[in-house]
Design a protein around this motif. Structure first.
Motif: not given
Length: 235
Positions: A192-217
């Motif tokens: 139901r949760i944990g990933s962006l997939e059809s049929g799952k609950v649409a709980n998610f965040s959008i981050f102000d960065c150009d590359d996913y690796r910046e989330l940990a940087y």
């Protein structure tokens, strides 16, 4: 997801065995009859609840229909990870002092390790869990904030991602997986949760960065652009 952690510390006016009896005979029946929790947890550690006391509580909790978690091997290698594997607990949390035998026991018992690097950082320790060995053993590792005023006063997942990469040598992709889809499965909600997939609950965040690796940087300041809950942007 509610967890009953009645056995975290022994009250000053009680002996440990007396308190264990109180948890087993009074607290657990009330928790289960009133549907107050899905899980039962125990802080299995020297000076708190030993292996046998922890087993008593967890075995009764299991009979009453609760799934099991264990605070394991945080301050010493007490054998709690091995016990979690034997009891086939859902998760074993902390694991700072767990060795290769404990890792093998977790694998054998299909237990998910929940690693809490914020607690290690806040307590001034340098002994982080052996995340790479756990991942290489095929364990579905989880990371979390352990947000609490006593040992991990942070609610910042980006900070935890940073610690996972810099101190536990995860890749940014691994750090994101172990903070999203893996914990969803540890809560029996991976469908139901944990990933962006059809049929799952649409709980998610959008981050102000150009590359996913910046989330940990980047750490120490918010990068969140917007947050969506059930597909709707929150104010």
């Amino acid at each position: 997801m509610p967890t009953f952690l009645g056995a975290h510390a022994v009250p000053r006016n009680l002996h440990a065995d007396e308190y264990v009896n109180l948890v087993i005979n009074d607290m657990l029946p009330r928790v289960t009859s009133d549907n107050l929790a899905e899980f039962c947890d125990v802080f299995c550690e020297r000076g708190y609840f030993d292996i046998e006391q922890s087993k008593r509580i967890l075995n009764v909790a299991k009979k009453l229909g609760l799934k099991l978690r264990v605070h394991a091997d945080q301050l010493s290698n007490s054998g709690a990870a091995k016990m979690a594997g034997e009891l086939q607990a859902t998760t074993a949390d902390h694991l700072e002092k767990t060795n290769e035998l404990g890792i093998a026991a977790l694998k054998s018992g299909n237990v998910q390790p929940v690693l809490l690097p914020g607690s290690v950082y806040a307590l001034g320790s340098t002994h982080y869990p052996r995340a790479r060995e756990m991942i290489e053993a095929g364990l579905a590792v989880v990371i979390a904030t352990d947000f609490n005023p006593g040992s991990s006063p942070t609610a910042s997942m980006p900070m935890i991602l940073s610690l996972a990469c810099t101190q536990m040598k995860m890749s940014p992709a691994e750090a994101i997986s172990v903070s999203t889809i893996n914990p969803a499965y540890s809560l029996s909600r991976g469908d139901r949760i944990g990933s962006l997939e059809s049929g799952k609950v649409a709980n998610f965040s959008i981050f102000d960065c150009d590359d996913y690796r910046e989330l940990a940087y980047w750490f120490g300041f918010p990068q969140t652009h917007s947050v969506y809950v059930n597909g709707r942007r929150t104010p």
